[in-house]
Design an enzyme around this catalytic site. Structure first.
Site, mmCIF file in Angstrom:
data_model
loop_
_atom_site.group_PDB
_atom_site.id
_atom_site.type_symbol
_atom_site.label_atom_id
_atom_site.label_comp_id
_atom_site.label_asym_id
_atom_site.label_seq_id
_atom_site.Cartn_x
_atom_site.Cartn_y
_atom_site.Cartn_z
ATOM 1 N N SER A 138 0.854 -1.189 0.000
ATOM 2 C CA SER A 138 0.000 0.000 0.000
ATOM 3 C C SER A 138 0.884 1.230 0.000
ATOM 4 C CB SER A 138 -0.897 0.012 1.250
ATOM 5 O OG SER A 138 -1.563 1.250 1.387
ATOM 6 N N TYR A 151 -2.865 -1.564 10.285
ATOM 7 C CA TYR A 151 -2.902 -1.811 8.836
ATOM 8 C C TYR A 151 -1.657 -1.244 8.161
ATOM 9 C CZ TYR A 151 -4.221 -1.474 3.937
ATOM 10 O OH TYR A 151 -4.227 -1.567 2.569
#
Length: 256
Positions: A138, A151
């Site tokens: 990400s 996350y």
């Protein structure tokens, strides 16, 4: 990386980025196996794409991962690509006692599963003339949003692990890719939305997948996509900017 004539296992392939990769690879002439937890989605996708191979699997569970690898290797020994895509994105307020089951599920899904699955396929892949491991990280691996710290930390771990795996496999036929999406218009992150079916906006999936597939085709081994390029290049500056803009109230004891 060639996009055709592969047999590809994609985790978390029932929606979003995983499904987009599955459809693109099938269109390019590769065989695709997807796994996911939701049997109804797998059934619907099998009806929509008869050529798609599906398997129920919760990658947060070690026994499911082992069973998946054994089943794939036995029934599809030509498999030569693993795309570690399954992910969970939750809110975490570290200023109050956390729900450990949520934290553990996020880490197990986002970090432990790619480590474990890669290790179960690596020795098989090195016997292939062409093979690849593709890890989905990400843009938040490089500049985290503070209200979803676990996350972001898991995606930073995926980035680091990918570097190490690439080094470990450097003298083999296995190519190791990292694709770092920006915010993409998918269901990911529904934890912070009242309507759990609502997507969060961001880059259109069709635009993301075109750029990602082009990066794979051209052997761009570390490929930030869209706005993730800025997060990759200007990490510390954008961290302050992003987190001054996004300061949501963090719920306590918020169930997934």
């Amino acid at each position: 990386m060639q996009l055709s004539n592969n047999t590809i296992l994609i985790t978390g392939g029932t929606s979003g980025i995983g499904l987009a990769f599955a459809e693109k690879f099938m269109a390019a002439g590769s065989k695709v196996i997807i796994c996911g937890r939701r049997e109804e989605r797998l059934k619907a996708l099998s009806e929509k794409h008869p050529e798609l191979i599906t398997r129920t699997c919760d990658v947060s569970k070690a026994e499911d991962r082992k069973a998946l690898a054994e089943w794939v290797l036995q029934n599809h020994p030509e498999v030569n690509v693993l795309l570690n895509n399954a992910g969970v994105q939750l809110l975490t307020d570290m200023t109050t006692p956390v729900e450990l089951n949520r934290v553990q599920n996020e880490i197990e899904t986002n970090v432990v599963a790619p480590i474990h699955l890669t290790s179960l396929f690596a020795q098989h892949f090195v016997t292939k003339q062409q093979a690849a491991v593709i890890n989905i990280s990400s843009g938040l691996a490089f500049a985290p949003l503070a209200f979803m710290p676990v996350y972001c930390a898991t995606k930073a771990a995926v980035h680091s692990l990918t570097l190490s795996l690439r080094h470990q496999l450097k003298n083999t036929s296995v190519k190791v890719f990292e694709v770092a999406p920006p915010a993409v218009d998918t269901e990911l992150g529904h934890d912070r939305r009242e309507d759990k079916t609502q997507s969060h906006g961001g880059m259109a999936i069709k635009d993301f997948i075109e750029e990602a597939m082009e990066a794979l085709k051209n052997d761009v081994f570390e490929a930030p996509i869209g706005q993730a390029k800025g997060l990759h290049a200007k990490r510390e500056v954008l961290f302050e900017q992003m987190n001054n803009q996004h300061q949501p109230h963090l719920p306590v004891n918020h169930e997934q």
